[in-house]
Design a protein around this motif. Structure first.
Motif, short mmCIF file in Angstrom:
data_model
loop_
_atom_site.label_atom_id
_atom_site.label_comp_id
_atom_site.label_asym_id
_atom_site.label_seq_id
_atom_site.Cartn_x
_atom_site.Cartn_y
_atom_site.Cartn_z
N ASP A 67 46.50 39.34 32.11
CA ASP A 67 47.82 40.37 32.15
C ASP A 67 47.28 40.45 33.85
N TRP A 68 46.47 41.34 34.25
CA TRP A 68 45.39 41.38 35.50
C TRP A 68 45.72 39.88 36.47
N LEU A 69 45.21 38.80 35.86
CA LEU A 69 45.21 37.64 37.39
C LEU A 69 46.67 37.53 36.44
N GLU A 70 47.62 37.85 36.25
CA GLU A 70 49.04 37.16 35.73
C GLU A 70 50.02 37.85 37.81
N ARG A 71 49.07 39.57 37.77
CA ARG A 71 50.31 40.50 38.40
C ARG A 71 49.35 40.40 39.72
N HIS A 72 48.06 39.71 40.03
CA HIS A 72 46.96 39.73 41.39
C HIS A 72 47.18 38.36 41.76
N TRP A 73 48.20 37.83 43.09
CA TRP A 73 47.81 36.23 43.73
C TRP A 73 46.19 36.08 43.89
N ILE A 74 45.73 37.44 44.56
CA ILE A 74 44.94 36.64 44.88
C ILE A 74 43.94 36.65 43.98
N ALA A 75 43.98 36.61 42.67
CA ALA A 75 43.19 36.71 41.27
C ALA A 75 43.52 34.60 41.11
N TRP A 76 44.69 34.92 41.05
CA TRP A 76 44.88 33.09 40.42
C TRP A 76 45.05 32.37 42.38
N LEU A 77 44.67 32.76 42.96
CA LEU A 77 44.72 32.00 44.00
C LEU A 77 42.84 31.66 43.91
N SER A 78 41.58 32.49 43.93
CA SER A 78 40.93 32.06 43.81
C SER A 78 40.12 31.54 42.20
N SER A 79 40.98 31.91 41.33
CA SER A 79 40.70 30.91 40.50
C SER A 79 41.38 29.47 40.41
N ILE A 125 40.98 27.89 43.81
CA ILE A 125 40.31 27.46 44.46
C ILE A 125 38.79 26.66 43.59
N LEU A 126 38.89 28.32 42.62
CA LEU A 126 37.11 27.76 41.38
C LEU A 126 37.68 25.98 40.81
N CYS A 127 38.82 26.01 40.23
CA CYS A 127 38.97 25.53 39.46
C CYS A 127 39.28 23.85 40.83
N LEU A 128 39.23 23.48 41.30
CA LEU A 128 39.35 22.84 42.63
C LEU A 128 37.65 22.00 42.98
N VAL A 129 36.88 22.98 43.07
CA VAL A 129 36.02 22.75 43.74
C VAL A 129 35.13 22.32 42.07
N LEU A 130 35.55 22.92 41.13
CA LEU A 130 34.67 22.25 39.56
C LEU A 130 34.77 20.97 39.84
N LEU A 131 36.17 20.84 39.69
CA LEU A 131 37.03 19.11 39.59
C LEU A 131 36.15 18.15 40.58
N VAL A 132 36.44 18.81 42.30
CA VAL A 132 35.68 17.93 43.37
C VAL A 132 34.68 17.34 42.42
N SER A 133 33.56 18.97 42.43
CA SER A 133 31.85 18.48 42.27
C SER A 133 31.96 17.70 41.09
N GLY A 134 32.73 18.00 39.76
CA GLY A 134 32.04 16.35 38.85
C GLY A 134 32.80 15.49 39.24
#
Length: 337
Positions: free
Chosen positions: A92-104, A106-115
């Motif tokens: 719920d906290w993630l859903e209410r905070h767009w910065i957290a969503w954006l960071s998540s 970006i992290l997923c994108l970094v993991l995808l590209v690195s993979g």
């Protein structure tokens, strides 16, 4: 605390208005009570399961007798559930905070590209090396059978074909040991000057490529390039990598409709190109080293690329081509390994 909402009977989609509240039972402990249509149903406090809150979505309560109660979120309900530690509110906290969503994201994108850039080549290479030789040979035979529906029989004489095979057999005694026995096949495709390696050690040379080269050494330089693909198991590795990418795309999309397949195909093609260009560069390096070992000169490779550059055809932009820029390849071929 009293909650209003709708109740559903076990295995039924019919809903009815209901109320859900806490009260003291006969022994003085708290219990949940579901009130609907003049009836009361009591449940122990710990037996009621609450769904995790996400934004403004309703809260679903699963009751031990199979009934379900759905209610809207309220601050009072949030406070009570948090005090009971029934859920942590992280989602719920993630859903209410767009910065957290954006960071998540970006992290997923970094993991995808690195993979893709690091894990996928490693897994593909290790898997290709671990596959039994008979599998590689079988795949190569099947690919060649398919190509025979596209290409025509070679018009080169048997003397020409055997002369090329004999030269390559002599070269192989002086080169690093290949993972497979090398078999050279000749085919014809008017207007196409090409050679390519298949899984399992097979190599196909088209007649127009033989005719295009000014001398046998230029043709041998192209053959050394294809031997580089075989030596590094590029074809088998790419086959494993494309299979992994295809499965990953299917898992992420969650469907197999024609539209999704077409979109995924384009995406997989563009993603695989970068790895393909690296393979071509690695095969070029093998060819330069092989030519130096055999002839103490590798300029025939640059000359062969210059000849290939002259063949007519559609110029593709580099980001869409599976091969590195031809001008860059010619320059690299002129550099001593």
């Amino acid at each position: 605390m009293q909650l209003s909402g709708h109740a559903f009977a076990p295995r039924s989609s019919q809903r009815c208005e209901a109320f859900f509240h806490l009260e003291q039972n006969e022994v003085g402990s708290q219990q949940w009570v579901l009130a609907l249509e003049g009836q009361r149903f009591c449940y122990p406090l710990q037996d009621v399961e609450f769904s995790a809150p996400v934004g403004n979505m309703p809260i679903r309560l699963q009751l031990p007798d199979g009934r379900m109660f759905i209610t809207q979120r309220t601050s009072e309900l949030d406070k009570w559930l948090k005090s009971q530690q029934r859920w942590t509110l992280k989602l719920d906290w993630l859903e209410r905070h767009w910065i957290a969503w954006l960071s998540s994201g970006i992290l997923c994108l970094v993991l995808l590209v690195s993979g893709y850039h690091y894990a996928l080549p490693w897994v593909g290479s290790k898997t290709a090396q671990a596959l039994p030789e008979r599998w590689s040979l079988l795949i190569g035979d099947q690919v060649l059978d398919t190509l025979d529906h596209i290409y025509q029989p070679s018009q080169l004489s048997m003397d020409q074909q055997n002369a090329i095979r004999s030269r390559v057999a002599g070269y192989l005694e002086k080169l690093p040991v290949m993972p497979f026995s090398i078999e050279i096949e000749f085919r014809s495709s008017p207007g196409e000057s090409n050679a390519f390696a298949l899984p399992g050690g097979k190599m196909v040379i088209l007649d127009d490529l033989v005719a295009m080269m000014e001398n046998p050494r230029q043709l041998d330089a192209i053959i050394m390039h294809e031997l580089g693909h075989i030596y590094h198991r590029h074809m088998l590795t790419r086959l494993v990598q494309s299979s992994i990418i295809s499965v990953a795309v299917a898992v992420m999309t969650g469907e197999a409709s024609g539209v999704i397949d077409n979109m995924a195909g384009v995406g997989v093609f563009l993603l695989a190109n970068q790895q393909s260009r690296r393979n071509e560069q690695q095969a070029d390096a093998f060819a330069r080293q092989a030519m130096m070992r055999l002839f103490d000169d590798h300029q025939a490779l640059a000359k062969a690329f210059e000849r290939l550059k002259q063949q007519p055809g559609l110029e593709l932009p580099q980001w869409l081509s599976t091969h590195p820029d031809i001008e860059q390849r010619i320059r690299d071929a002129q550099i001593s390994p």
